[in-house]
Design a protein around this motif. Structure first.
Motif, short mmCIF file in Angstrom:
data_model
loop_
_atom_site.label_atom_id
_atom_site.label_comp_id
_atom_site.label_asym_id
_atom_site.label_seq_id
_atom_site.Cartn_x
_atom_site.Cartn_y
_atom_site.Cartn_z
N LYS A 72 0.83 -1.21 0.00
CA LYS A 72 0.00 0.00 0.00
C LYS A 72 0.86 1.26 0.00
N GLU A 73 1.95 1.24 0.76
CA GLU A 73 2.79 2.42 0.94
C GLU A 73 3.99 2.45 -0.01
N ASP A 74 4.06 1.53 -0.97
CA ASP A 74 5.15 1.45 -1.93
C ASP A 74 6.51 1.28 -1.22
N HIS A 75 6.53 0.43 -0.20
CA HIS A 75 7.72 0.10 0.59
C HIS A 75 8.35 1.32 1.25
N LYS A 76 7.52 2.30 1.58
CA LYS A 76 7.97 3.47 2.33
C LYS A 76 7.28 3.45 3.68
N GLU A 77 7.63 4.44 4.53
CA GLU A 77 6.99 4.52 5.84
C GLU A 77 5.48 4.72 5.70
N SER A 78 4.77 4.29 6.72
CA SER A 78 3.32 4.39 6.74
C SER A 78 2.88 5.84 6.64
N SER A 79 1.81 6.08 5.89
CA SER A 79 1.28 7.43 5.75
C SER A 79 0.50 7.86 6.98
N VAL A 80 0.22 6.90 7.86
CA VAL A 80 -0.51 7.18 9.10
C VAL A 80 0.44 6.95 10.27
N SER A 81 0.49 7.90 11.17
CA SER A 81 1.33 7.78 12.36
C SER A 81 0.64 6.89 13.39
N HIS A 82 1.45 6.24 14.21
CA HIS A 82 0.87 5.41 15.27
C HIS A 82 0.24 6.28 16.37
N LYS A 83 0.41 7.59 16.27
CA LYS A 83 -0.15 8.51 17.27
C LYS A 83 -1.48 9.12 16.83
N GLU A 84 -2.02 8.66 15.71
CA GLU A 84 -3.29 9.19 15.19
C GLU A 84 -4.46 8.76 16.10
N SER A 85 -5.63 9.29 15.81
CA SER A 85 -6.83 8.96 16.59
C SER A 85 -7.25 7.51 16.34
N LYS A 86 -8.03 6.99 17.25
CA LYS A 86 -8.52 5.61 17.16
C LYS A 86 -9.26 5.39 15.84
N ALA A 87 -10.14 6.33 15.47
CA ALA A 87 -10.93 6.18 14.25
C ALA A 87 -10.05 6.14 13.00
N LYS A 88 -9.04 7.01 12.96
CA LYS A 88 -8.15 7.06 11.80
C LYS A 88 -7.30 5.78 11.70
N LEU A 89 -6.81 5.30 12.85
CA LEU A 89 -6.01 4.07 12.86
C LEU A 89 -6.84 2.87 12.40
N GLU A 90 -8.08 2.76 12.91
CA GLU A 90 -8.94 1.64 12.52
C GLU A 90 -9.31 1.70 11.05
N ALA A 91 -9.56 2.91 10.53
CA ALA A 91 -9.88 3.06 9.11
C ALA A 91 -8.69 2.64 8.24
N TYR A 92 -7.50 3.03 8.64
CA TYR A 92 -6.28 2.65 7.90
C TYR A 92 -6.10 1.14 7.93
N PHE A 93 -6.26 0.55 9.12
CA PHE A 93 -6.07 -0.89 9.25
C PHE A 93 -7.14 -1.65 8.47
N GLN A 94 -8.34 -1.08 8.38
CA GLN A 94 -9.43 -1.68 7.59
C GLN A 94 -9.02 -1.78 6.13
N GLU A 95 -8.28 -0.78 5.62
CA GLU A 95 -7.80 -0.81 4.24
C GLU A 95 -6.76 -1.91 4.05
#
Length: 139
Positions: A72-95
């Protein structure tokens, strides 16, 4: 280096690479700082190759989850930080893993997965297979 040599040590931040075994434990090197650490058998240690994420049908090995993030990230760092909100983290993980079990995979687990993925990428580790998988591929 495969995930068989990457460790998470409870009470210690980050990830470590197994370097050598000793009588009372082993020597590990931090993937973040490069500092070596002597770890006794009393520490709670998890090999990343032994960790899996719950889905509604099965458990998906952490290496496969890392591979999906890498694609998804083209072998680069994640576009979402581990410090994001619960909703944003779950949405990212859902993808990444649409069928993950939301009742058994906590936000703290998602944070660790993203944080560990970023540590591995920064350390130049992009091989998310285990030695068992490598043997199957080479047969």
């Amino acid at each position: 280096m495969s995930l068989d040599k990457v460790l998470s040590i409870s009470g210690k931040p980050g990830l470590y690479e197994l370097k050598a075994q000793t009588r009372g434990g082993f020597v590990a090197e931090s993937l973040d700082t490069g500092k070596k650490l002597s770890v006794s058998v009393r520490h709670n240690v998890s090999m990343l190759s032994e960790i899996a994420i719950y889905t509604y049908t099965e458990e998906v090995p952490l290496g496969e989850v890392f591979q999906k993030i890498a694609e998804k990230e083209d072998h680069k760092e994640s576009s979402v930080s581990h410090k994001e909100s619960k909703a944003k983290l779950e949405a990212y993980f859902q993808e990444i893993l649409p069928e993950f079990d939301e009742d058994r995979v906590y936000t703290s687990d998602i944070k660790k997965v993203i944080q560990w993925y970023n540590i591995l990428i920064k350390a130049g580790k992009t091989d998310f297979t285990t030695e068992k998988e490598e043997e199957t591929v080479s047969e």
